[in-house]
Structure formats: C-alpha cells, structure tokens
Design a protein around this motif. Sequence first.
Motif, mmCIF file in Angstrom:
data_model
loop_
_atom_site.group_PDB
_atom_site.id
_atom_site.type_symbol
_atom_site.label_atom_id
_atom_site.label_comp_id
_atom_site.label_asym_id
_atom_site.label_seq_id
_atom_site.Cartn_x
_atom_site.Cartn_y
_atom_site.Cartn_z
ATOM 1 N N HIS A 146 38.914 10.789 -21.300
ATOM 2 C CA HIS A 146 37.473 10.657 -21.107
ATOM 3 C C HIS A 146 37.104 10.812 -19.648
ATOM 4 O O HIS A 146 36.123 11.483 -19.308
ATOM 5 N N TRP A 147 37.908 10.199 -18.775
ATOM 6 C CA TRP A 147 37.584 10.301 -17.350
ATOM 7 C C TRP A 147 37.646 11.728 -16.854
ATOM 8 O O TRP A 147 36.869 12.112 -15.979
ATOM 9 N N THR A 148 38.594 12.523 -17.412
ATOM 10 C CA THR A 148 38.776 13.886 -16.906
ATOM 11 C C THR A 148 37.896 14.909 -17.602
ATOM 12 O O THR A 148 37.401 15.838 -16.978
ATOM 13 N N TRP A 149 37.727 14.794 -18.939
ATOM 14 C CA TRP A 149 37.037 15.860 -19.655
ATOM 15 C C TRP A 149 35.826 15.404 -20.447
ATOM 16 O O TRP A 149 35.056 16.217 -20.914
ATOM 17 N N GLY A 150 35.697 14.101 -20.660
ATOM 18 C CA GLY A 150 34.670 13.635 -21.579
ATOM 19 C C GLY A 150 33.398 13.177 -20.887
ATOM 20 O O GLY A 150 32.574 12.523 -21.503
ATOM 21 N N GLY A 151 33.251 13.509 -19.625
ATOM 22 C CA GLY A 151 32.048 13.077 -18.938
ATOM 23 C C GLY A 151 32.221 11.786 -18.181
ATOM 24 O O GLY A 151 31.242 11.145 -17.816
ATOM 25 N N GLY A 152 33.453 11.409 -17.918
ATOM 26 C CA GLY A 152 33.692 10.148 -17.222
ATOM 27 C C GLY A 152 33.516 10.266 -15.726
ATOM 28 O O GLY A 152 33.171 11.337 -15.189
ATOM 29 N N TRP A 153 33.791 9.185 -15.023
ATOM 30 C CA TRP A 153 33.470 9.114 -13.604
ATOM 31 C C TRP A 153 34.297 10.076 -12.776
ATOM 32 O O TRP A 153 33.816 10.626 -11.771
ATOM 33 N N LEU A 154 35.555 10.316 -13.177
ATOM 34 C CA LEU A 154 36.404 11.197 -12.381
ATOM 35 C C LEU A 154 35.908 12.635 -12.461
ATOM 36 O O LEU A 154 35.917 13.379 -11.468
ATOM 37 N N GLN A 155 35.464 13.004 -13.657
ATOM 38 C CA GLN A 155 34.960 14.365 -13.817
ATOM 39 C C GLN A 155 33.701 14.543 -12.985
ATOM 40 O O GLN A 155 33.478 15.592 -12.377
ATOM 41 N N GLU A 156 32.860 13.505 -12.932
ATOM 42 C CA GLU A 156 31.632 13.627 -12.169
ATOM 43 C C GLU A 156 31.900 13.719 -10.680
ATOM 44 O O GLU A 156 31.104 14.284 -9.933
ATOM 45 N N LEU A 157 33.038 13.148 -10.246
ATOM 46 C CA LEU A 157 33.400 13.276 -8.843
ATOM 47 C C LEU A 157 33.875 14.682 -8.512
ATOM 48 O O LEU A 157 33.944 15.051 -7.348
ATOM 49 N N GLY A 158 34.246 15.458 -9.555
ATOM 50 C CA GLY A 158 34.694 16.821 -9.291
ATOM 51 C C GLY A 158 36.180 17.030 -9.455
ATOM 52 O O GLY A 158 36.731 18.030 -8.993
ATOM 53 N N TYR A 159 36.865 16.109 -10.142
ATOM 54 C CA TYR A 159 38.306 16.235 -10.346
ATOM 55 C C TYR A 159 38.579 17.429 -11.259
ATOM 56 O O TYR A 159 37.957 17.569 -12.308
ATOM 57 N N ILE A 160 39.484 18.304 -10.828
ATOM 58 C CA ILE A 160 39.807 19.508 -11.603
ATOM 59 C C ILE A 160 41.175 19.337 -12.241
ATOM 60 O O ILE A 160 42.156 19.069 -11.557
ATOM 61 N N PRO A 341 45.220 22.249 -7.776
ATOM 62 C CA PRO A 341 43.826 22.703 -7.694
ATOM 63 C C PRO A 341 43.234 22.493 -6.309
ATOM 64 O O PRO A 341 42.373 23.253 -5.876
ATOM 65 N N GLY A 342 43.703 21.495 -5.615
ATOM 66 C CA GLY A 342 43.178 21.259 -4.274
ATOM 67 C C GLY A 342 43.649 22.278 -3.266
ATOM 68 O O GLY A 342 43.023 22.484 -2.238
ATOM 69 N N TRP A 343 44.789 22.934 -3.550
ATOM 70 C CA TRP A 343 45.306 23.896 -2.586
ATOM 71 C C TRP A 343 44.945 25.322 -2.956
ATOM 72 O O TRP A 343 44.512 26.103 -2.128
ATOM 73 N N GLN A 362 41.737 15.142 -5.939
ATOM 74 C CA GLN A 362 42.942 15.227 -6.780
ATOM 75 C C GLN A 362 43.863 14.049 -6.490
ATOM 76 O O GLN A 362 44.445 13.461 -7.409
ATOM 77 N N LEU A 363 44.005 13.710 -5.170
ATOM 78 C CA LEU A 363 44.871 12.580 -4.837
ATOM 79 C C LEU A 363 44.331 11.293 -5.438
ATOM 80 O O LEU A 363 45.097 10.454 -5.942
ATOM 81 N N LEU A 364 43.008 11.147 -5.369
ATOM 82 C CA LEU A 364 42.413 9.957 -5.971
ATOM 83 C C LEU A 364 42.785 9.863 -7.446
ATOM 84 O O LEU A 364 43.215 8.809 -7.938
#
Lengths: 452, 465
Positions: A146-160, A341-343, A362-364
């Motif tokens: 959920h955090w990564t793909w379901g609209g969670g907070w990590l996805q909103e921060l821009g985590y790829i 993804p960060g590099w 990504q590190l976060l």
Amino acid sequence: MSTDFSVEDKLGLLENTIDYFWTQFAGIVVLLMQLGFAFLEGGCVRYKNMQSIMIKVYLNTCIAVICWWLVGYGICMGSGQFAGTDYYAGSNFTGTKHYSHWVLQTSVGAAANSIVSGGAVERMSIIGYCFLSIAFSSFIYPICAHWTWGGGWLQELGYIDLAGSGTIHFMSALGALVLTVMLGARKNRWNEKYANEFNPSNTTYICLSTLSLYTCWIFFNAGSTTALSGTMAYASGRATTNTIIAGASGGLTLMVLHYYKNRNEKSKFSLVMICNGNLAGLVAVTGSCDGIELWAAFVIGILGGLTYWGFGILIHKFKVDDPVDAFPIHGGCGLIGAQFPGWFNTEKGILYGHGAKQWGIQLLGTVVWLGWSIVLHAIVIFILKILGLLNVTPEEEEKGLDYAQCGGGGFDYQLLPPILSTSGYENVKSAINQKQDNAPQYGQENDQQQVF
Amino acid sequence: MNDQFNQAHYDIKQEIQHYEHDLDHFWTTLTGAIVLIMQLGFAFLEGGCVRYRNIQSIIIKVYANTAISIIMMWIVGYGLMMGKTNDTQFNGISGFAGFRFKDHPESYADFVFNSALAAAANSIVSGGAAERMSIPGYIALSTLFSGFIYPICIHWAFRGWLYDMGYHDFAGSGAIHLTAGIGALVVTYMLRPRTNRFNPEFEQQFKPANTTFICLACLTLYMAWMCFNSGSTLALSDGSVFTVGNSIVNTMVGGASGGLFVFFYHYFTNRNTDNRFSLVMVCNGNLAGLVAVTGSNDEIEQWAAFVIGIIGGIIYILMAKILHKLHIDDPVDAIPIHAGCGLAGAMCPGWFDRRRGIYYEQGAYQWGVQVLGCVCFIAWSAAWHYVACLILEKLNLLRVHNNIELQGLDPTICGGHAFFYESVREQEMKEPFSFQIDLQQQEQAKLNEMEIDDRNLSIIKQIDK
C-alpha cells in the motif's frame, strides 16, 4: 454490426480493456513463479526434506490467495495513507480495474510469501509456517504494498519501485533472514566433517525453476506497469528488455566469478551459480526497469551478481545458515535494487543530473523496509516460538521431515527392487500375442500373484 | 461537407469494430495456446502418480492423445462441435477439415482454443487407462473420444438443444470434466484393477513414483487453468474484460480453498502419524477446487467461489473413499476430481449464479436444466465408452497381458525405463555420506560392546560352574 455507439465511450472502454487485460494476464503468468520457487527450494534442500518444502510453497500460494481476497487487497488498494479502508473480500470490484489488479497483486504477493519460505526450509514446523504465512499475507506485506503502490505515504513522497526490489524482495528476504536466524542453523551445518551433506540435492530442479522464473519475471516486471494503452506499451517494452538483459548479465557475472575462483578445481563450472546469478540480476533490476537505459540494465545485472557474491561470503562468515541463499539474492540484490532508481532513472537519477533527492527517497524507503520487516517478523516468529510452533523436534530434523511427517521421500527409488534387465521384450514376446490375459476378475483380487 | 463528415465518422466506427474483433481473436488464440501447456501438467501428474516402471507409458499416452485430439478436432471434431447446428440441434454440420475457415476467419482462433480444451479432456480419460491399458487400444479410444464422444457433448452444451434450454456451463465443468471423468470411470472399471492392487500384502507398492512431478504438474495446471476458464469468454471487448477478471479471481480463490481444505482434512485425520502432511493431498485438493469452480466462475461472487472450492474438496475425499471401497482402481484419482467435482461444478450455476441461481431467488429452473445436462453427459459418455471398451476387449486391445503388466510397460514395450536411478544407488553404496560413516562407526561400537558383554557373560557362567 451496428454502429450505434459513441466513439469516445468505445475508445475509452478499449483503452481500459487493453490495460486490464495486460494486468490480469501478467498476474496469471506470475502465478507460475510458484512452480519456480517450489523447485528452486526443492532442489537446494537435502532429499529427505524435499516434499516438506514443496508443501510449504504450495500452502503459501493458497494462503496468499485467500488472505489477499479477504483483507490483503483491501489494505493494499483502499484509500488512506497507512492502510486502505475498502475493497475487502472483493467488495466494490464490479466493473472496475480491481479484478485485474487483484490478480496481479495476489500473484505478486504469493511470490513474496515464497521468498520468506526460503528461511523456513528443513527445520520449521509446517503448521507454524502456515501461521507466519497468514500474518505475512494479511498484514506485513500488504501494508508495504500500500505504501508503495496503493496511494500510501511513501508513494506520495515519490518513492520509485516498479515491481518491488525493495518493497518485495528486500522486505521478504529480511523476513527470511530473521526466520532463519531464529530457527537456528541446521544440525551439523558448520561441522567440517559433514560439509558434503549440505549440497543441493538436485541442481536440475534449480535449473528448471530458474529458467521458468526468468520468463515469468518478465511479466512480474513489465506487468507492474499495469497499462499498455497510451504510451505505456513502450514502458512495458522497456521493462521487458531491461529485465532480460540484467538477468543475462547477472548470470554471466556469476559464472565468470565462480570459474575464476575455482579454476584449478573440479568444480570450476557451476550450474547453481549461473542460476543464482540470473536471479540476482533479475532482482536487482526489478525496481528500476521501466525508467533506465539498456546499458544501465547491463551494469545493474553485474552489480547484482557482485552483491550476491559478497553477501554470500558475509552470510557464511557470520555463520548464518541460509539454505537456499534467500538473503544474498533477494535481500542483498533487493537492497541495492531499491537504490538504482535514484542513480539510473533517466528522469530522476543522479547520473542524469537530477541530484540526489530521488536517491534520498529510495534510502528512506529502504530504511522503512528494514525496520518494518525485522520488527514485525521477529514479533510473529517469537510468538510462534513461545507456542512451540517454530522448530520441529531434533529427531524429526535428523530423520528428515519427509520421512517423519510427510509419509516418505518424494521419489524413493532407492527402495525399489533392482532393475533386472533394461529390455524385457524378449521375455514377453510370446505373451503379447496371446488372446487371453490372466489378470484377476473382480472378486478374485487377493489370489497370490508373483510380483517382479 | 456533412456527408464527408458522416462518412468519416462511419469509417472510424468500422475501424473500432475491427479493433474489437482483433482483440477478441487475439485473446482466444493466446488463451488457447496457454491451455496447451496443461498437457505438460497432465503428463507429469499421471507420470508422478503411477509406479516407476510405467512412467514412460503413461506419458506416451498423454502425448499421443494431445496429437490425436488436435488432428481429430481438425478433421471432424470442430465441425461437429462448433459447426452450424442441424435440424434437431444434435450436432454441427459445417466446418469439417477446416474447409469453412477461409471464409470465416474467426474460426481459427476458436479452433485453437477448442482443440486445446479437447486435448485436456482427452488426457483426463488417460488417467483411468494408466498402467494396464494397451497403447494401441488407448489410441483407438482416444480417437473415438475426440472425434465423436466429446464434440457432441460440447455442441449440446454451447450450440445445440441443451444450450437453447438455458444450460449454463461457463468453461465446461459438466460438458468437459464430467464427460471425460465418466469415461475414465468406465474405462477403469472395464480394465479391472491393477494386479494385487487390493491385496493387503502388496499395498505398499502402489504409491506415487514421484510426488515432485505431481507438484510440478499441479502448479502448472493452476496457472493454465486461469486461461482455461477466463478464455471461455472468447472475447475481451465490450465489457468482457470484466467477466475475464471476475473469472480469474474466482478460479484462484476456488483452487486455493480446495487445496487448503483437503490438506487440512488430511492433517486432522492423520494427526499422530508420520504421514500427516501430504503434498499429494494439497495438489489434488487444488485440482478438485479448480474443477468445481470451472462451470460457474463467470457469474458468482468470490465467497461463492470459496465455498465451491470446499465443496469440491469434500466430494474429492468422499468419492475417493467410495471408489476404494468398491475396489475400483483409479491410479491417478481422475474420477473423484473430474467426474465427482465436475458433477458438482455443473450444479453450481444453478445455485450460486448471480443471474440464474437459487441463492439469488431465481428459482430452480436453472438447476433443473443443469441436472438434465449432467444426466445426458453421463449417459452419453458411459454408453459410448462401454461400447468402445467391449469392442476393444474382443479385439484383445484392452488390457495388456499379465506378464507385461507385472514387469511394467516401460521395459517390455516402451524401450526401457524412463530414467535409470541405478547409478544413484551405486553411488550411495560406494561413497557413503559422512554421517553414514559415523552411524556405521556407532553401530560397530555397539556390536563390539555387545560382543564384550557376551564374552563377560560366558566367563561369568564358566566361573559359576
């Protein structure tokens, strides 16, 4: 052929149709990865435990499906920052994208579940493993999804993380690591005298599994774009190409490394190493494959291979018994795969002059998986330990779980009588043309018959 | 100007409809291609269930019936099955040997999908023929099945009189699995059990040769079944994609619940033995759930799929026990899974279907039609298989000679065993593992101790004297 429809409506429906088809078809093929995991772990363990690990993998497939239906998908895809609040038990699915997304997410979730089973081989109680599987598929993993793909907070921060290098592989492998540490090493694992016992029992099963995982991984990665319409077909194509390349370069890296290290011994070519290297490359490219260039995929495969090699040495040095190399492949390569993804990402990566912000995110994410997975898995496994559902008894482990709990080995050919001759045609040439066969009729079955 | 615009608008709509047809044909062809991998599943399922000395023979049978199904479907089967229906709606009368295909190019995709399904149905019958049926006899039976017995049933269910009555069987629980399962039942009954199968002295012999093959097979079948079921829409356009998605979700849930149910039933009834966890049980339970949900998965809710999976598991367990008691020898459990769960699966649209089922207060008409359909399939399949087996028996093409069966079909008529494990045994005898050396030393030490004790005892006895 009536033409009584609105063009906009039809085109919209066609676009959705193509997207949903792609997502659910990818989900179907990813389900075949369970075969890959069953035979990868089956081939790595000793023969006397082969059936037990295949049972565990099959069970975690079924448990993942049921748990994702009941609660997992709701947690993953519902709205909310921490966890979802709707779509439980298939509600509100009708006429939406959720059927197809459920298929993909569940199959991917079943694969994640199987990674954890790598830590459970040979010495974990099957009932205990079922409970761990339920906890993993109902809560531990869906929250991460959920955090990564379901609209969670990590996805909103821009985590790829396209298909889950960090979210799936790193997180699950940490679970496998915690499990394998809390289970303790297999008896006599670090005893020099018994070194030969712990070789993989069937490397051809490992090859079968890795070659099928290679193909299914294409759908695992490219299907995670969940769309083909618009320009997404190009993204899916890029994901596919990068997956194939990274897997290949990973496999070759390991083959070369192993050969160089063992070039004067009789084990200079290793099937297991090329298979594991393939997987290492695939895991490493999983997070970034739709947004990188082909040369980057090649490099990522090599880095994945080197990481697998390094983590393998580390694990061995710390005397952690990881029978199927789950942590070096999925944990080590998942860890670096989450950084890539960060590099290398063409739109946000350091190498393209966008600064280190993406890498920071990504590190976060990586730190979040580290904490979440270790803490939750430790709690669940500790509860199992208190309930006596963690380890099997030492006698059962010595005898082999197959013989102690599963009714016998998978294929007990050594118990068959010796083969008398390779061709028995001469013996029966006369019998073949006889009109009457003398097999017993109903009611006469217990007459004594000679058995060869 | 207006005319030009209208013409362009009409052209766009035509174009869109062409794309829709493209999508549908693509979907049907793709799922048909993937269903063909179920043959791998059936080959290794039956190969893993039979004894080591018959592995090649059963895989030959499965491979042969794949080829035969496709050829027979091409020549007569597809026409009988999907051709324009005749006056009594009994069978199709066009499309034989691919003649109609050029003018009706949608038939290509349809053919691919249906012939893959026909191959799967044919392999179900081979399960009853395992280990003791003559291979030429089986090939003849296979030809009759895929050329005649099976296409007629499909025609009734999807084009003919049964379809007109409202019979609903989405991917063929009744029309495919029940038909083929009853065929397996009749064949296995007419073949009589394997020698010594129910002799208590030799019970140990009849275990599966390789349970890892069974696991390979069932995980492959689980995946391919998604395409078997969802491909039956034969379409993606116009909203069919939602039916496809619903179908896949239900198939996954039904298979999972079946597998878990049978596995834990086996665990609870064998709790204190060393056989409490069974790989074969979770695999067969999975298949049982899949077959049971095959008939209804397009129009049921997921909770219904969960329940249907469990129903499939229950029927599998019950039927296996009944067959064992009746001394009917089913080497691969084809009959409980395909006939039993197929029958249940054909009933489910009458109960759980959202638009037609009893549970949704649509009355019992649908259930009645389903029962009628099942009775017809059972009667048709049983009658033709019985006749075929009688004829084969007269021609001495039914059962192999006892000598051949006892030695095993592989070394006698299939050119040798499937793979030679002798080298593994020899290796084990030459270089025992370290723990085996340790065990040998421990045993030797114990023997030495016993010797010393004996000597001491004899010394004491002598002193006593």
